[in-house]
Structures are given as structure tokens and as C-alpha cells.
Design an enzyme around this catalytic site. Structure first.
Site, PDB file in Angstrom:
ATOM      1  N   GLY A   1     -36.043 -14.923   7.530  1.00 13.80           N
ATOM      2  CA  GLY A   1     -35.282 -15.216   6.309  1.00 13.80           C
ATOM      3  C   GLY A   1     -35.811 -14.594   5.034  1.00 13.80           C
ATOM      4  O   GLY A   1     -35.475 -15.060   3.946  1.00 13.80           O
ATOM      5  N   GLY A   2     -36.653 -13.540   5.120  1.00  8.06           N
ATOM      6  CA  GLY A   2     -37.134 -12.872   3.893  1.00  8.06           C
ATOM      7  C   GLY A   2     -37.825 -13.877   2.987  1.00  8.06           C
ATOM      8  O   GLY A   2     -38.657 -14.678   3.436  1.00  8.06           O
TER       9      GLY A   2
ATOM     10  N   THR B   1     -41.139  -8.622  12.636  1.00  8.47           N
ATOM     11  CA  THR B   1     -40.002  -8.088  11.884  1.00  8.47           C
ATOM     12  C   THR B   1     -39.863  -6.574  11.976  1.00  8.47           C
ATOM     13  O   THR B   1     -40.845  -5.857  12.167  1.00  8.47           O
ATOM     14  CB  THR B   1     -40.147  -8.488  10.388  1.00  8.47           C
ATOM     15  OG1 THR B   1     -38.961  -8.156   9.683  1.00  8.47           O
ATOM     16  CG2 THR B   1     -41.333  -7.829   9.732  1.00  8.47           C
TER      17      THR B   1
ATOM     18  N   THR C   1     -35.752 -10.674  10.457  1.00  7.24           N
ATOM     19  CA  THR C   1     -37.062 -11.059  11.004  1.00  7.24           C
ATOM     20  C   THR C   1     -36.822 -12.079  12.110  1.00  7.24           C
ATOM     21  O   THR C   1     -35.693 -12.523  12.303  1.00  7.24           O
ATOM     22  CB  THR C   1     -37.970 -11.607   9.875  1.00  7.24           C
ATOM     23  OG1 THR C   1     -38.113 -10.603   8.881  1.00  7.24           O
ATOM     24  CG2 THR C   1     -39.319 -12.086  10.314  1.00  7.24           C
TER      25      THR C   1
ATOM     26  N   ASN D   1     -37.943  -5.712   9.349  1.00  3.85           N
ATOM     27  CA  ASN D   1     -37.464  -5.930   7.979  1.00  3.85           C
ATOM     28  C   ASN D   1     -35.955  -6.165   8.011  1.00  3.85           C
ATOM     29  O   ASN D   1     -35.537  -7.271   8.264  1.00  3.85           O
ATOM     30  CB  ASN D   1     -37.878  -4.809   7.035  1.00  3.85           C
ATOM     31  CG  ASN D   1     -37.709  -5.237   5.584  1.00  3.85           C
ATOM     32  OD1 ASN D   1     -37.661  -6.440   5.309  1.00  3.85           O
ATOM     33  ND2 ASN D   1     -37.623  -4.302   4.674  1.00  3.85           N
TER      34      ASN D   1
ATOM     35  N   SER E   1     -45.643  -9.489   2.390  1.00  2.00           N
ATOM     36  CA  SER E   1     -44.664 -10.132   3.265  1.00  2.00           C
ATOM     37  C   SER E   1     -44.429 -11.573   2.819  1.00  2.00           C
ATOM     38  O   SER E   1     -45.200 -12.127   2.033  1.00  2.00           O
ATOM     39  CB  SER E   1     -45.205 -10.120   4.695  1.00  2.00           C
ATOM     40  OG  SER E   1     -44.397 -10.895   5.543  1.00  2.00           O
ATOM     41  N   SER E   2     -43.362 -12.159   3.349  1.00  2.00           N
ATOM     42  CA  SER E   2     -43.102 -13.593   3.139  1.00  2.00           C
ATOM     43  C   SER E   2     -43.276 -14.386   4.420  1.00  2.00           C
ATOM     44  O   SER E   2     -43.049 -15.601   4.436  1.00  2.00           O
ATOM     45  CB  SER E   2     -41.659 -13.796   2.652  1.00  2.00           C
ATOM     46  OG  SER E   2     -41.460 -13.168   1.430  1.00  2.00           O
TER      47      SER E   2
HETATM   48  N1  GLY Z   1     -39.816  -8.090   5.954  1.00  2.00           N
HETATM   49  C1  GLY Z   1     -39.838  -9.472   5.804  1.00  2.00           C
HETATM   50  C2  GLY Z   1     -41.172 -10.002   5.441  1.00  2.00           C
HETATM   51  O1  GLY Z   1     -42.174  -9.413   5.791  1.00  2.00           O
HETATM   52  O2  GLY Z   1     -41.269 -10.997   4.779  1.00  2.00           O
END
Ligand code: GLY
Length: 562
Positions: free
Chosen positions: A466-467, A392, A374, A394, A445-446
Site C-alpha cells: 500500500g505504499g 515489492t 507491493t 514498486n 521505503s514505507s
Molecule cells: N515501493 C514501496 C515501498 O517501498 O514502500
């Protein structure tokens, strides 16, 4: 500072100096009365700054930067993915744009399960079936109503970068080389990202097909992506494998303009992204739980500070797994989850004596391992308008599939759904029912693009890739400034840590203080060292209007100014 020297180019019989080969990475800028842009790549930040110099505002600049990242930072910058924009104008008006990908109409709850009911994460992570309907271009056009310049100007720097080429950094060269076999596996025709010899820093990457796609968008607007040639090429790419996105899916994609998630924290007003990002909800929960313990009394990264913060993270992430998903499909419990009444009750089990076992704060359902890719952009213009965008594909380069003839990577965002809700499989790739797959639904999402206000005016713009480490990195960055009174540079670059309920482990960066690690271990915490957590882009303005913009030292991230 990194420098790649200018290469002479001969094109169409004319000599001219190739642009974009002199790359200066600027990590920190202190300035007054000038707009600043911070992103993962110096040429993308410069594209945004150029638009500011042309009279654009923060929203023009952040859009130009996103287009440019799709060219110069193909591992995460994108037009084939999706993102979130949080904006606060200098008059205090707040807005968010949700251009998250959606599941195609033909998607279904169990589409990644094999005949034995086992989750096939290869299918949700790689190749055409992993692709959600891209939202970025629709998002850029939805941003236009806040912009000052027309799209044909905003998009031009990206067209130039794609058409004329640019010198790649060492980091991008390594990434392209490391992904070479995936690119070959998931593409049926040759792509510009694979060449005979390994890539090296300073090699020029020219993307003619991408330039043509950007020109179609320049000429026809969002229809240049969601209809006509680009859409046809995307659907043809789906048919080269097991992809399910149709022309109808693309035509029907819609951006959602959502009410920002707002809350107060120690004299600051925090504006962040609501569901379908868990980011804002987690941030509110974590900051509020931490405030029950007077966090400001402790030192940054001291044992007690880490205990307070990590235990807040543990409780917030347990709630993420159970309650969070696309608010258009589930009951949105945000106001309850961030209420003092709920959080005080949640905090009752906290003790400085020892770690709270994760099983005590939530029903154990093994969590999917989320990608840490991201990218984030922070912009503050000289009029005081702020834009915070996280976007992102992903995973690195998303699904690894490039749309043949159109030159852009497609996301693998479908993997952000719970691909086997409620039931643990052998890989632990299970999440909550709230985030199960349904046609047209957005995956949880994060991403946590965030803006802080003091006296009604934006003064901090922050976010990171950073997920699942995104909300916890943004949380730490804010606490570093607000509670520990650290400057933006230290707040971004000091060693970070991360806890996400499951696994029980606290991840810490390699240079994390050893004495804190051993004290935490003596209190039953399990510590895992990792190379890097996030790449935070932060802008902070003081009461006198001095702006301090910092690009994370962990990558090629760079600041550019007007
Ligand atoms: N793919 C990372 C997020 O959306 O958090």
C-alpha cells in the site's frame, strides 16, 4: 471461495492433470500446533505450507512463498525487485534482512530532470531507467542461514508453477488486461503476459523462461542471478533502452543485515524494520504519540480515535519527509525521533477541537505520489518462529519491462527516491534531501513488516502492501488488537483510514462510518473516500497457543496451513 476446475493437459505424449488449476481462497484459519502462511495468492501460500509440511521452518516457508509469488502474482511478487524480512525465532532472537534495491553506479542526483530542471516522472516510473539493482534473490540466499531446508527444495514449488502453469484469478486477468498497452510499449519482444485475446479468470499462465531462470538459481545459487546468463540477459535488456545497470552493479549487490527497530507498546514488544524503511520509525512514532491520549478509552473508527491516530500520522509523515533515507548515507536520527522527549513536544499542538494544519507540523515540501503496490507475507510455524516479509516491484509490474529470455519483471523502485530533492516541481514530485539519489544508495521505503512479542515470544505477525498507507495500516491493525481488543478478522477487514501530512486530506475507505466522517468534517478535516487501503495479512496467537490467521478480504489473499 473461488474454484477453477481442472483442465486436462497433454504434454510430451503423456496425459496428466494440470496442477495448480484448482484454486481455493481461504480467508481465515483457526488452528493449534500447525504452521500457517498468509499471502496475496492461494498458490503462493500453499507453496509455503508445502515447505512447512516437508519439515521447513517459517524462514523456509516465507522464502518458498516469495519465489511462488514471483510466478503467480507477477504484479508485485518478484525476483526482479526487493524487500525486507523481519524475523523473530522462538528463542527470542531477532533479525532483519534488507534486500532493498540500490541505485546503479551510473545513477546521479538529477538523472530524472530535463534540461529545464523539471522532474520527468515517466522516466523514474516506466521503462529501463526506472530500475534499481534487484535485491530479492540475494535476500533469499541470506535467509538460508535461518532455514532448515536447502534452496533446491525451497525453490521447487515455484519452478513447478512456472513450468506447468496455473489458472489466473479474475483480479490478475483484469490487471494483465489493463496493463497490456504498457507491456507492449516497454518491451521490444513478445512476452507471455500479452496474448491475442484478453485474459480471463481460469486461463493458464505458463512461464517457461522464468522456470529456466529459477532453475539456474537452483543450480548455481545467487550467482545464477547476479552472474552468468541471467545477469547477461538483464544487462542486454538494459541496453534495449535507456537502462544503466551493469554486470558489475549486479555482482556487487549486497544484502544488509540490520538491527531490528524495537520498542514497547502497552505490554507488547514491537519488532519492525529500521531505515531505509521509514515503516518501523513511523510505527513507533505513531503508537507512542497515540499512547499520550489513552487511545484504548475510545471506540475503533470513532471521531476521537481517528483524530488521535490521524494527527499522530500527520506529525510522523512530516518527519519522514525531512529526516529519513538510507542510513548508510545519512545521519540516522531514529532514536531521537522515537524518544518520548521529542514526541511529547511534537504532540503539544494536538487538540480535539480542530485539525492541526499540516504547515504547523513541518516545512511544506510537496510529496511524491507513491505507488500503492507491493505484497506482504506473514508466517508463524508450529515451533513458534515468525517471519514477516514485505516485498515489492514498486508499481504494478514494476517498470513493466520483462527481461527478455529470463521471463521476470524488473522493478521501478528508483521512483521511491526524491527525484528532485527540496524543490517543488509542477507535479509536486519533490521530497527531502535525505532521500536524494546517489550511486549504491537504497531508496526510502514505507514497507513495515512487523512482529509483536509477549513475554519474549512472537504472538502477532503483520504487514501489508500500500505504499505510504503501509505504516498507517499496520498501525491501525495493531491498535485494533491491542487497544480495541478486536479479533484478527475484524482488525484486518474493518474500514481503514490514512493520513500522510501532505495532502491535508484523510483518506477513508468507502464503507467508513458516515457519522465519524461528518463529525471530522465539522472539525476542519478534509475527507476523501477511496476504494481500498492495503491488504493486511495477520496472524495472532492467544495465550493458549490457538493461532488465528487472516488473509485480507480486499483481494485474492489466502491462508494455507501445514
Ligand atoms: N515501493 C514501496 C515501498 O517501498 O514502500
Amino acid at each position: 471461495m473461488e474454484k477453477f476446475f481442472i483442465t486436462a493437459a497433454i504434454l510430451m505424449g503423456q496425459f496428466y492433470w494440470a496442477q495448480f488449476t484448482d484454486i481455493n481462497i481461504v480467508k481465515e484459519v483457526k488452528v493449534k500446533n500447525k504452521g500457517v502462511v498468509v499471502s496475496a495468492h492461494p498458490l503462493a501460500s500453499e507453496a509455503g505450507a508445502k515447505i512447512l509440511r516437508m519439515g521447513g521452518n517459517a524462514y523456509d516457508a516465507v522464502t518458498a512463498t516469495q519465489y511462488a509469488l514471483a510466478v503467480v502474482y507477477p504484479q508485485a511478487g518478484n525476483i526482479g525487485g526487493g524487500g525486507f524480512l523481519v524475523g523473530v525465532k522462538n528463542n527470542g532472537e531477532k533479525f532483519t534482512l534488507d534486500y532493498r534495491e540500490t541505485a546503479p553506479k551510473k545513477a546521479s542526483r538529477d538523472m530524472y530532470l530535463d534540461k529545464k530542471g523539471k522532474a520527468n516522472t515517466d522516466l523514474s516510473q516506466n521503462g529501463r531507467l526506472a530500475v534499481g539493482i534487484p535485491g530479492s534473490i540475494a535476500g533469499f540466499f541470506a535467509t538460508l542461514k535461518y532455514c532448515k531446508l536447502p534452496m533446491d527444495k525451497i525453490i521447487q514449488p515455484a519452478i513447478d508453477l512456472a513450468e506447468q502453469g496455473f489458472a489466473i484469478t479474475e483480479q490478475e486477468a483484469d490487471m494483465l488486461n489493463n496493463n497490456r498497452e504498457y507491456f507492449r510499449k516497454h518491451n521490444t519482444s513478445s512476452i507471455v503476459f500479452v496474448k491475442d485475446q484478453p485474459w480471463k479468470a481460469g486461463d493458464i499462465l505458463v512461464q517457461k523462461e522464468l522456470a529456466e531462470t529459477l532453475k539456474l538459481i537452483q543450480k548455481y545459487g545467487a550467482k545464477g542471478f547476479y552472474e552468468g546468463k541471467t545477469a547477461e540477459l538483464l544487462v542486454a535488456e538494459m541496453k534495449r533502452g535507456n537502462g544503466i545497470i551493469t554486470m558489475e552493479d549486479l555482482k556487487n549487490y549486497k544484502v544488509a543485515e540490520r538491527k531490528a527497530l524495537e520498542f514497547d507498546y502497552k505490554g507488547n514488544h514491537v519488532v519492525s524494520m529500521p531505515l531505509p524503511s521509514s515503516g518501523g520509525v513511523l510505527l513507533a512514532q505513531m503508537l507512542r504519540m497515540a499512547s499520550f491520549e489513552n487511545l484504548e478509552k475510545y471506540q475503533q473508527n470513532s471521531t476521537k480515535a481517528v483524530q488521535i491516530m490521524a494527527e499522530a500520522e500527520r506529525r510522523a509523515f512530516a518527519d519522514r519527509a525531512e529526516y529519513m533515507g538510507d542510513p548508510d548515507f545519512i545521519q540516522d536520527k531514529t532514536s531521537y525521533l522515537i524518544s518520548d522527549e521529542y514526541l511529547k513536544n511534537r504532540w503539544k499542538s494536538f487538540s480535539f477541537n480542530k485539525a492541526t494544519p499540516s504547515a504547523e507540523v513541518g516545512k511544506i515540501i510537496p510529496q511524491p505520489k507513491e505507488s500503492t503496490q507491493t505484497t506482504h507475507i506473514s508466517v508463524l510455524d508450529k515451533e513458534g518462529n515468525a517471519a514477516s516479509v514485505t516485498t515489492t516491484l514498486n508499481g504494478y509490474y514494476g517498470s513493466k519491462v520483462v527481461v527478455s529470455g529470463a521471463g521476470f519483471f524488473l522493478n521501478n523502485e528508483m521512483d521511491d527516491f526524491s527525484i528532485k530533492p527540496g524543490v517543488p516541481n509542477m507535479f509536486g514530485a519533490v521530497g527531502g534531501e535525505a532521500n536524494s539519489i546517489q550511486p549504491n544508495k537504497r531508496m526510502l521505503s514505507s514497507m513495515t513488516p512487523t512482529i509483536l512479542l509477549k513475554n519474549g515470544k512472537p504472538y502477532m505477525v503483520v504487514g501489508t502492501p500500500g505504499g505510504t498507507t503501509i505504516p498507517t495500516s499496520v498501525y491501525q491493525s495493531i491498535v485494533n488488537v491491542v487497544d480495541f481488543k478486536l479479533n484478527a478478522n475484524i482488525s484486518v477487514n474493518a474500514p481503514k483510514f490514512h493520513h500522510q501530512w501532505l495532502p491535508e486530506t484523510i483518506k477513508v475507505e468507502n464503507n467508513f462510518p458516515e457519522n465519524t466522517i461528518s463529525e471530522l468534517e465539522s472539525k476542519n478535516y478534509v475527507i476523501e473516500k477511496v476504494k481500498q487501503i492495503g491488504k493486511t495479512e495477520m496472524i495472532v496467537m492467544d495465550d493458549n497457543g490457538n493461532v488465528h490467521a487472516v488473509a485480507d478480504g480486499r483481494g485474492d489473499d489466502s491462508v494455507a496451513m501445514e
